[in-house]
Scaffold this active site. Structure first.
Site, PDB file in Angstrom:
ATOM      1  NE  ARG A  36      12.915  13.338  40.483  1.00  0.00           N
ATOM      2  CZ  ARG A  36      14.014  13.785  39.910  1.00  0.00           C
ATOM      3  NH1 ARG A  36      14.014  14.947  39.310  1.00  0.00           N
ATOM      4  NH2 ARG A  36      15.115  13.092  39.947  1.00  0.00           N
ATOM      5  CG  HIS A 123      21.656   9.880  38.212  1.00  0.00           C
ATOM      6  ND1 HIS A 123      20.728  10.862  38.453  1.00  0.00           N
ATOM      7  CD2 HIS A 123      22.222   9.604  39.415  1.00  0.00           C
ATOM      8  CE1 HIS A 123      20.744  11.164  39.761  1.00  0.00           C
ATOM      9  NE2 HIS A 123      21.640  10.421  40.348  1.00  0.00           N
ATOM     10  CB  SER A 198      15.078  20.175  42.305  1.00  0.00           C
ATOM     11  OG  SER A 198      15.151  18.801  41.996  1.00  0.00           O
TER      12      SER A 198
END
Ligand SMILES: [Zn+2]
Length: 250
Positions: A36, A123, A198
């Site tokens: 990201r 994930h 985050s």
């Protein structure tokens, strides 16, 4: 900084069952870019091209997906665990580690030597590939050899089904068993330590939320602020490997 790590070290010392929750920030110091962040793969590819439904229905999308995925895999294939991963391994050696719940797909907790049964990859993992039709599993490197030799989108040897790395794509359901396991451990732990996440991606971030609701203490070590900072007993905005390394060494 020293006061904070001293407090963290004290909390780790007092804890018996630590749940470690890790994200991309843990692996950046192993040379794996956060996808990201600026310069990450999403600057060169459009994420909307990689929604699960599109991968299933569109061969061109699959070809593009494999191109992106191969590029990403090459950044992590030979990466080595850093001081933070090794500190987490030390927690297991000391008998304090309940489990690691990780958003990372880079296999670095395995490479650090943590027991596979302690590692919950919510994930998925980039290190294996499976057939979406029959479930046959393949080693990632074997499939990458095919891609390198010119196969743009690989298919299953047995049933010609679509092959996909065992990572969770956009629009693809989270593995229910892994999420359930992670939430169970969140209810059991007495300390949850978030590192390099985050905490904006759900349902993953609901794991530390659940830990706090069930009475666990919370430490957050992340370079930037997170939405859960206000609920944490200790927040350290610092490089994970530096902060955690100091704490565990104490
Ligand atoms: Zn198959």
């Amino acid at each position: 900084m020293d006061d904070l790590t001293a407090r963290g070290a004290e909390m780790i010392k007092e804890a018996q069952k630590i749940l470690v929750f890790t994200g991309a920030g843990l692996s950046t110091e192993s040379g794996i870019p956060d996808f990201r962040s600026p310069g990450g793969v999403w600057e060169r590819y459009d994420p909307s091209d990689f929604y699960f439904d599109k991968l299933i229905s569109d061969e061109k999308a699959r070809e593009k997906y494999w191109q992106m995925s191969t590029e990403f895999y090459m950044t992590m294939k030979d990466a080595l665990p850093n001081r933070a991963h090794l500190s987490i391994k030390a927690l297991e050696d000391n008998g304090k580690l309940l489990a690691i719940v990780t958003q990372n797909i880079d296999h670095l907790h395995h490479k650090a030597g943590n027991s596979p049964d302690k590692i919950i990859e919510i994930h998925g993992t980039a290190f294996s590939v499976s057939c979406l039709s029959c479930g046959k599993k393949y080693d990632r490197d074997e499939i990458e050899e095919r891609v390198n030799s010119g196969v743009k989108a690989p298919y299953c040897d047995d049933c010609s089904g679509i092959l996909k790395p065992e990572t969770i794509s956009f629009g693809q359901a989270m593995p229910e068993d892994k999420m359930a396991q992670a939430m169970m451990h969140a209810g059991e732990c007495d300390l949850c330590v978030v590192m390099g996440s985050s905490l904006v991606v759900y349902p993953a971030a609901s794991v530390p939320v659940h830990a706090v609701q069930d009475g666990a203490k919370l430490i957050i070590i992340n370079r930037d602020q997170t939405p859960l900072d206000g609920q944490a007993d200790l927040v350290i905005h610092e490089s994970v490997s530096k902060a955690l390394g100091q704490m565990v060494e104490r």
